[in-house]
Enzyme design. Structure first.
Site, PDB file in Angstrom:
ATOM      1  CB  CYS A   1     -22.822  -2.377   0.742  1.00 50.18           C
ATOM      2  SG  CYS A   1     -21.907  -0.813   0.909  1.00 50.18           S
TER       3      CYS A   1
ATOM      4  CG  ASP B   1      -1.927  -1.084   1.248  1.00 51.57           C
ATOM      5  OD1 ASP B   1      -2.201  -1.634   0.173  1.00 51.57           O
ATOM      6  OD2 ASP B   1      -2.443  -1.407   2.328  1.00 51.57           O
TER       7      ASP B   1
ATOM      8  CB  CYS C   1     -17.924 -13.087   1.514  1.00 55.09           C
ATOM      9  SG  CYS C   1     -17.176 -14.067   0.188  1.00 55.09           S
TER      10      CYS C   1
END
Length: 382
Positions: A205, A141, A255
């Site tokens: 979400c 990152d 998930c």
């Protein structure tokens, strides 16, 4: 760089994966640097403004999809997976208790950036011991790198509809890191996608940030809003944030593949006592010195004390009505920055609205009881 024949490169690739496992990585994959198919989707995503305030996403142009431009001479990328799912994560328990602060589970332990980068550097040095002139550079990152596209191409997993990498054996609870090298190692095969018709992450979400499969509008994402957003959190998302004060795990929680995830062996990723399952009011009471002390070595420290207070103020506004919450907000308001003050005012309004609602409910219930009492005393033919 020393020259190697095909068999020697095959052997070296196998050794690299073994060394990676010795360093604690759960998986190591290798891919070439052709990410050209991602350039158009990346540009379209940027053009739609989905990157929000993350200007660094566009500053480097298409370099993100061209590893050999980021580090000239790069011909392969080694992608690594490091699992982080902590024990006793208490996802549902904390999310349901609106008086507690929910912190994304990756951030409960030590900041992964330095740990992962140090191990990648050791892996690079180990490879260099076999070929002295090797050029390499580790990334975590820290530069324009399409880590999920690389992980997919290196066989670590496939890109899920929430845009994260999913692995059949590990779900998505893992960190990714990359080692750019100038050695033409044999590459791994891409993993077949296994999301099928599942739409669970899109549905759950809270802010509907996954605007279509594989496309996330960061400006709506709770992780972005609580971590990357530097200014005020848009009012339209504040109630939807709930008690999530740093990041969000909802799309991963739902998930189906995460049922196969294993608990991490890394003690550094285990939850810190001062962050796990704490009351919002307790964290809101931290002054800046306490915040810095309790987040030392943590990824949370990067948002700073001001945004920490901003986020918690939103959480307190979403908590059940409490006179203690209003009192704490009013006290904090006296010395709050302009940014934090805006969110405190909003939180107080939310708390006062709940107070009025409770009063109305109580009054209505008393009225109903009174009516029932009167009716019971009336003659049948009245």
């Amino acid at each position: 760089m020393s020259s190697f024949n095909t068999l020697e490169l095959l052997s070296l690739a196998e050794n690299i994966k073994a060394w990676g496992k010795e360093l604690g990585f759960q998986q190591v994959g290798i891919c070439d640097v052709d990410l050209s198919r991602h350039e158009t989707p990346l540009q379209e995503w940027l053009n739609k403004g989905f990157s929000g305030e993350m200007n660094y996403m566009s500053e480097h142009g298409m370099k993100r999809a061209r590893p050999d431009e980021l580090l000239p001479g790069t011909v392969r990328v080694i992608s690594v997976r490091l699992d982080y799912l902590p024990p006793d994560a208490e996802f549902a328990k904390t999310l349901k208790n609106k008086n507690q602060a929910y912190i994304s589970r990756y951030a409960l332990g030590r900041d992964y950036h330095k740990l992962l980068r140090a191990r990648l550097k050791k892996l690079g040095e180990k490879i260099r011991s076999e070929c002295q002139h090797l050029n390499f550079r580790p990334f975590v990152d820290s530069a324009p790198v399409l880590e999920h596209a690389i992980a997919e191409k290196a066989g670590i997993g496939w890109t899920g509809k929430h845009s994260l990498t999913i692995n059949k054996e590990a779900g998505s609870w893992f960190f990714l890191g990359e080692l750019f090298i100038d050695l033409p190692l044999p590459i791994d095969q891409k993993v077949e996608e296994n999301c099928g018709s599942c739409q669970a992450c899109l549905t759950i979400c809270p802010t509907q940030a996954i605007v279509e499969p594989y496309v996330v509008d960061a400006r709506r994402c709770i992780s972005y809003l609580t971590i990357e957003q530097k200014g005020a959190i848009p009012e339209e998302y504040r109630k939807l944030i709930g008690n999530r004060i740093y990041g969000c795990d909802d799309c991963q929680l739902i998930c189906p593949w995460n049922r196969y995830a294993s608990i991490t062996d890394e003690k550094d990723f285990h939850p810190r006592q001062q962050l796990m399952g704490k009351e919002l009011l307790a964290l809101f009471a931290w002054d800046e010195n306490t915040f810095l002390k309790n987040t030392e070595g943590s990824a949370i420290r990067r948002i700073g004390h001001e945004r920490w207070q901003r986020n918690i103020a939103v959480g307190l506004g979403n908590a059940p009505y409490s006179a203690d919450i209003i009192a704490a907000l009013e006290v904090a308001l006296k010395n709050a920055s302009e940014l934090v003050a805006e969110h405190i005012h909003w939180a107080i309004e939310q708390q006062e609205d709940k107070s009025l609602f409770l009063e109305e409910v109580t009054e209505n219930r008393l009225t109903e009881r009174l009516i029932r009492s009167i009716e019971k005393g009336l003659p049948r033919d009245a």
